[in-house]
Motif scaffolding. Structure first.
Motif, PDB file in Angstrom:
ATOM      1  N   PRO A  61       0.818  -1.207   0.000  1.00 43.23           N
ATOM      2  CA  PRO A  61       0.000   0.000   0.000  1.00 43.23           C
ATOM      3  C   PRO A  61       0.858   1.266   0.000  1.00 43.23           C
ATOM      4  N   CYS A  62       0.477   2.197  -0.860  1.00 39.42           N
ATOM      5  CA  CYS A  62       1.222   3.451  -1.010  1.00 39.42           C
ATOM      6  C   CYS A  62       0.254   4.626  -1.070  1.00 39.42           C
ATOM      7  N   LEU A  63       0.788   5.783  -0.789  1.00 40.76           N
ATOM      8  CA  LEU A  63       0.054   7.034  -0.926  1.00 40.76           C
ATOM      9  C   LEU A  63       0.948   7.985  -1.700  1.00 40.76           C
ATOM     10  N   GLY A  64       0.481   8.454  -2.842  1.00 43.70           N
ATOM     11  CA  GLY A  64       1.224   9.447  -3.608  1.00 43.70           C
ATOM     12  C   GLY A  64       0.764  10.825  -3.167  1.00 43.70           C
ATOM     13  N   LEU A  65       1.697  11.666  -2.801  1.00 42.31           N
ATOM     14  CA  LEU A  65       1.412  13.032  -2.348  1.00 42.31           C
ATOM     15  C   LEU A  65       1.951  14.011  -3.380  1.00 42.31           C
ATOM     16  N   ASN A  66       1.079  14.819  -3.953  1.00 38.21           N
ATOM     17  CA  ASN A  66       1.519  15.876  -4.870  1.00 38.21           C
ATOM     18  C   ASN A  66       1.931  17.077  -4.034  1.00 38.21           C
ATOM     19  N   GLY A  67       3.188  17.087  -3.612  1.00 40.27           N
ATOM     20  CA  GLY A  67       3.669  18.108  -2.698  1.00 40.27           C
ATOM     21  C   GLY A  67       4.462  19.224  -3.327  1.00 40.27           C
ATOM     22  N   GLY A  68       4.661  19.179  -4.639  1.00 40.59           N
ATOM     23  CA  GLY A  68       5.444  20.215  -5.293  1.00 40.59           C
ATOM     24  C   GLY A  68       6.898  19.815  -5.442  1.00 40.59           C
ATOM     25  N   PRO A  69       7.717  20.737  -5.940  1.00 37.22           N
ATOM     26  CA  PRO A  69       9.099  20.415  -6.315  1.00 37.22           C
ATOM     27  C   PRO A  69      10.122  20.444  -5.175  1.00 37.22           C
ATOM     28  N   ALA A  70       9.708  20.636  -3.943  1.00 31.23           N
ATOM     29  CA  ALA A  70      10.669  20.819  -2.848  1.00 31.23           C
ATOM     30  C   ALA A  70      11.557  19.611  -2.601  1.00 31.23           C
ATOM     31  N   PHE A  71      11.025  18.394  -2.767  1.00 31.07           N
ATOM     32  CA  PHE A  71      11.799  17.184  -2.475  1.00 31.07           C
ATOM     33  C   PHE A  71      11.821  16.270  -3.686  1.00 31.07           C
ATOM     34  N   LYS A  72      12.967  15.654  -3.922  1.00 30.82           N
ATOM     35  CA  LYS A  72      13.142  14.745  -5.052  1.00 30.82           C
ATOM     36  C   LYS A  72      13.427  13.333  -4.538  1.00 30.82           C
ATOM     37  N   HIS A  73      13.047  12.342  -5.325  1.00 29.25           N
ATOM     38  CA  HIS A  73      13.363  10.945  -5.001  1.00 29.25           C
ATOM     39  C   HIS A  73      14.852  10.706  -5.202  1.00 29.25           C
ATOM     40  N   ASP A  74      15.404   9.757  -4.452  1.00 27.33           N
ATOM     41  CA  ASP A  74      16.768   9.304  -4.693  1.00 27.33           C
ATOM     42  C   ASP A  74      16.875   7.826  -4.348  1.00 27.33           C
ATOM     43  N   GLU A  75      18.062   7.264  -4.520  1.00 27.50           N
ATOM     44  CA  GLU A  75      18.254   5.828  -4.350  1.00 27.50           C
ATOM     45  C   GLU A  75      18.153   5.355  -2.898  1.00 27.50           C
ATOM     46  N   ALA A  76      18.016   6.277  -1.959  1.00 29.85           N
ATOM     47  CA  ALA A  76      17.858   5.865  -0.560  1.00 29.85           C
ATOM     48  C   ALA A  76      16.562   5.081  -0.365  1.00 29.85           C
ATOM     49  N   PHE A  77      15.626   5.218  -1.290  1.00 35.73           N
ATOM     50  CA  PHE A  77      14.388   4.428  -1.292  1.00 35.73           C
ATOM     51  C   PHE A  77      14.249   3.800  -2.664  1.00 35.73           C
ATOM     52  N   SER A  78      13.889   2.516  -2.679  1.00 37.08           N
ATOM     53  CA  SER A  78      13.605   1.854  -3.951  1.00 37.08           C
ATOM     54  C   SER A  78      12.588   0.754  -3.721  1.00 37.08           C
ATOM     55  N   PHE A  79      11.875   0.414  -4.792  1.00 42.03           N
ATOM     56  CA  PHE A  79      11.042  -0.774  -4.806  1.00 42.03           C
ATOM     57  C   PHE A  79      11.910  -1.890  -5.372  1.00 42.03           C
ATOM     58  N   GLN A  80      11.894  -3.057  -4.733  1.00 43.63           N
ATOM     59  CA  GLN A  80      12.608  -4.210  -5.273  1.00 43.63           C
ATOM     60  C   GLN A  80      11.559  -5.208  -5.753  1.00 43.63           C
ATOM     61  N   ILE A  81      11.585  -5.483  -7.036  1.00 44.95           N
ATOM     62  CA  ILE A  81      10.632  -6.399  -7.655  1.00 44.95           C
ATOM     63  C   ILE A  81      11.354  -7.691  -8.015  1.00 44.95           C
ATOM     64  N   ALA A  82      10.944  -8.789  -7.389  1.00 42.35           N
ATOM     65  CA  ALA A  82      11.531 -10.100  -7.670  1.00 42.35           C
ATOM     66  C   ALA A  82      10.916 -10.647  -8.952  1.00 42.35           C
ATOM     67  N   THR A  83      11.780 -11.121  -9.851  1.00 41.72           N
ATOM     68  CA  THR A  83      11.296 -11.673 -11.114  1.00 41.72           C
ATOM     69  C   THR A  83      11.692 -13.146 -11.219  1.00 41.72           C
ATOM     70  N   ASP A  84      10.901 -13.877 -11.982  1.00 37.69           N
ATOM     71  CA  ASP A  84      11.089 -15.326 -12.100  1.00 37.69           C
ATOM     72  C   ASP A  84      11.956 -15.748 -13.275  1.00 37.69           C
ATOM     73  N   ASP A  85      12.081 -14.883 -14.280  1.00 35.43           N
ATOM     74  CA  ASP A  85      12.846 -15.256 -15.473  1.00 35.43           C
ATOM     75  C   ASP A  85      13.238 -14.001 -16.254  1.00 35.43           C
ATOM     76  N   GLN A  86      13.963 -14.203 -17.347  1.00 35.89           N
ATOM     77  CA  GLN A  86      14.417 -13.067 -18.151  1.00 35.89           C
ATOM     78  C   GLN A  86      13.258 -12.312 -18.779  1.00 35.89           C
ATOM     79  N   GLN A  87      12.229 -13.043 -19.210  1.00 31.65           N
ATOM     80  CA  GLN A  87      11.087 -12.384 -19.849  1.00 31.65           C
ATOM     81  C   GLN A  87      10.430 -11.396 -18.892  1.00 31.65           C
ATOM     82  N   GLU A  88      10.206 -11.815 -17.642  1.00 31.93           N
ATOM     83  CA  GLU A  88       9.589 -10.920 -16.665  1.00 31.93           C
ATOM     84  C   GLU A  88      10.528  -9.759 -16.328  1.00 31.93           C
ATOM     85  N   THR A  89      11.809 -10.050 -16.202  1.00 30.80           N
ATOM     86  CA  THR A  89      12.805  -9.005 -15.940  1.00 30.80           C
ATOM     87  C   THR A  89      12.774  -7.966 -17.058  1.00 30.80           C
TER      88      THR A  89
END
Length: 159
Positions: A61-89
């Motif tokens: 579960p996530c909540l997207g907040l439209n907060g304006g340009p003050a803060f940017k995403h960086d690599e300190a947070f990431s989603f890790q998606i496990a894949t089963d094969d090359q096709q899914e990757t």
């Protein structure tokens, strides 16, 4: 949709709804829920603008907040998606990178909103968990990759 006890809040400049819809189209067990509109003007927008968007990404579960340009995403947070094969990757990688995103290293990429994703084949995770020489070979192979090559990881595991 009831708000979960723990929800990941992601700050977007103004595109939380577009991001949520892209994630819902791209990943299984992903949906877009309620879009809450601002009841009044605020620093990054006006009354009626989408303020928050409830969504789920691969069951999280996530909540997207439209907060304006003050803060940017960086690599300190990431989603890790496990894949089963090359096709899914390939499918997830190409969806993210091909929709205005960018490649990084070792299975990491960013979507066009700056959110980092690790597209991680299970064969890599399993190899690293084994430890020893097998893990060392798989790790060394991964360090040379952008998108993870399942066959190359399998070959590295075998030595």
């Amino acid at each position: 949709m009831a708000i979960a006890k723990n929800t990941i809040c992601l700050w977007y400049d103004k595109d939380a709804e577009a991001a949520a819809r892209f994630y819902a189209e791209t990943f299984p067990d992903s949906t877009v829920g309620a879009v809450h509109r601002a009841p009044g003007d605020y620093p990054a927008g006006q009354a009626g603008d989408a303020l928050t968007v409830e969504f789920t990404v691969a069951g999280i579960p996530c909540l997207g907040l439209n907060g304006g340009p003050a803060f940017k995403h960086d690599e300190a947070f990431s989603f890790q998606i496990a894949t089963d094969d090359q096709q899914e990757t390939d499918r997830y990688w190409n969806a993210i990178v091909g929709n205005g995103g960018q490649e990084s290293a070792c299975g990491w990429c960013k979507d066009k909103w700056g959110v980092s994703w690790q597209i991680t084949p299970r064969v890599l995770t399993e190899a690293l968990a084994v430890g020893g020489d097998e893990a060392k070979r798989a790790f060394a192979a991964m360090m040379e990759m952008t998108k993870i090559d399942v066959a190359a990881i399998e070959a590295a595991r075998r030595g």
